[in-house]
Design a protein around this motif. Structure first.
Motif, short mmCIF file in Angstrom:
data_model
loop_
_atom_site.label_atom_id
_atom_site.label_comp_id
_atom_site.label_asym_id
_atom_site.label_seq_id
_atom_site.Cartn_x
_atom_site.Cartn_y
_atom_site.Cartn_z
N GLU A 173 5.22 -5.26 -14.18
CA GLU A 173 5.13 -6.70 -14.45
C GLU A 173 3.83 -7.29 -13.94
OE1 GLU A 173 8.37 -9.32 -13.78
OE2 GLU A 173 9.68 -8.22 -15.13
N GLY A 174 2.87 -6.45 -13.58
CA GLY A 174 1.57 -6.94 -13.19
C GLY A 174 1.37 -7.21 -11.70
N ASN A 175 2.33 -6.87 -10.86
CA ASN A 175 2.17 -7.04 -9.41
C ASN A 175 1.22 -5.98 -8.88
OD1 ASN A 175 4.23 -9.15 -9.01
ND2 ASN A 175 5.61 -7.54 -9.71
N GLU A 176 0.19 -6.42 -8.14
CA GLU A 176 -0.79 -5.49 -7.62
C GLU A 176 -0.22 -4.67 -6.47
OE1 GLU A 176 -1.44 -8.88 -7.66
OE2 GLU A 176 -2.89 -9.05 -9.28
N PHE A 177 -0.67 -3.42 -6.40
CA PHE A 177 -0.40 -2.55 -5.27
C PHE A 177 -1.53 -1.55 -5.18
CE2 PHE A 177 1.61 -0.32 -8.77
CZ PHE A 177 1.48 1.02 -8.50
N CYS A 178 -1.62 -0.88 -4.07
CA CYS A 178 -2.70 0.11 -3.87
C CYS A 178 -2.11 1.48 -3.58
CB CYS A 178 -3.60 -0.28 -2.71
SG CYS A 178 -4.61 -1.74 -3.02
N LEU A 179 -2.77 2.49 -4.07
CA LEU A 179 -2.51 3.86 -3.63
C LEU A 179 -3.53 4.11 -2.55
CD1 LEU A 179 -2.02 5.77 -7.01
CD2 LEU A 179 -0.28 4.83 -5.47
N ASP A 180 -3.06 4.44 -1.38
CA ASP A 180 -3.91 4.53 -0.20
C ASP A 180 -3.72 5.87 0.48
OD1 ASP A 180 -5.42 3.94 2.06
OD2 ASP A 180 -3.85 2.75 2.97
N GLU A 226 -12.22 5.12 3.20
CA GLU A 226 -11.79 6.22 2.34
C GLU A 226 -11.43 5.67 0.97
OE1 GLU A 226 -11.75 9.44 2.31
OE2 GLU A 226 -12.59 9.63 4.32
N SER A 227 -11.27 6.53 0.01
CA SER A 227 -10.94 6.12 -1.36
C SER A 227 -9.55 5.49 -1.42
CB SER A 227 -10.96 7.34 -2.28
OG SER A 227 -12.25 7.90 -2.34
N CYS A 228 -9.38 4.59 -2.37
CA CYS A 228 -8.07 4.03 -2.70
C CYS A 228 -8.09 3.61 -4.17
CB CYS A 228 -7.69 2.86 -1.80
SG CYS A 228 -8.67 1.39 -2.04
N ASP A 260 0.88 -1.16 0.00
CA ASP A 260 0.00 0.00 0.00
C ASP A 260 0.92 1.22 0.00
OD1 ASP A 260 -2.34 -1.47 0.09
OD2 ASP A 260 -2.65 -1.21 2.23
N VAL A 261 0.88 1.99 -1.07
CA VAL A 261 1.69 3.19 -1.18
C VAL A 261 0.85 4.33 -0.60
CG1 VAL A 261 2.93 4.71 -2.75
CG2 VAL A 261 2.85 2.24 -3.20
N ARG A 262 1.29 4.85 0.54
CA ARG A 262 0.48 5.76 1.37
C ARG A 262 0.62 7.21 0.91
NH1 ARG A 262 -1.10 3.60 6.20
NH2 ARG A 262 -2.87 4.92 5.71
N VAL A 263 -0.03 7.59 -0.16
CA VAL A 263 0.06 8.96 -0.66
C VAL A 263 -1.05 9.85 -0.16
CG1 VAL A 263 1.34 8.28 -2.72
CG2 VAL A 263 -1.14 8.40 -2.82
#
Length: 144
Positions: A137-144, A128-130, A87-90
């Motif tokens: 290469e298709g690895n999932e991650f989230c902007l949180d 909250e939104s994410c 989760d990339v906490r922006v």
């Protein structure tokens, strides 16, 4: 019993340097200096046996606070959803439209670097939104 204070995150991938450099851009990480005795990473790679050239790459938090990221080449491709993701906490501390705008701006920046926008989950009564994304290469991650 000892307490673990450091860990690294390891990615299996096809192109370690490409994926590592993508994550450097996402997180503000840097590529460390090449191993001792080598002026550049290219010099290091050239000194390896052909089957080991480009088999791994690393990036690290320049402040030394975040975990080191290690990328290793594997023969098989990704075939299923990740069981663990970053989760990339922006948007920390932001809510509503301000949070969504911040997430969307970061999403646009990462798409320009080769990421894929999967879906935007808009805030509801409980969350909250994410934004769910995939790296180069298709690895999932989230902007949180």
């Amino acid at each position: 019993m000892s307490t673990i204070k450091q860990f690294q995150v390891t990615f299996d991938c096809a192109e370690p340097e490409r994926v590592a450099r993508f994550w450097c851009e996402v997180l503000g990480y840097v590529v460390p200096p090449p191993p001792e005795g080598f002026a550049t990473w290219d010099d290091f790679k050239a000194a390896q046996p052909p089957e080991q050239q480009g088999s791994w790459f690393v990036c690290q938090d320049p402040s030394g606070v975040g975990p080191r990221m290690y990328f290793q080449r594997v023969p098989e491709g990704k075939v299923a959803k990740n069981r663990v993701h970053l989760d990339v906490r922006v948007g920390t501390g932001l809510v509503g439209e301000e949070r969504l705008a911040t997430l969307e701006a970061e999403c646009a920046r990462l798409v320009a670097l080769g990421a894929v926008h999967v879906r935007t989950l808009v805030a509801d009564e409980e969350n909250e939104s994410c934004i769910t994304m995939q790296d180069v290469e298709g690895n999932e991650f989230c902007l949180d």
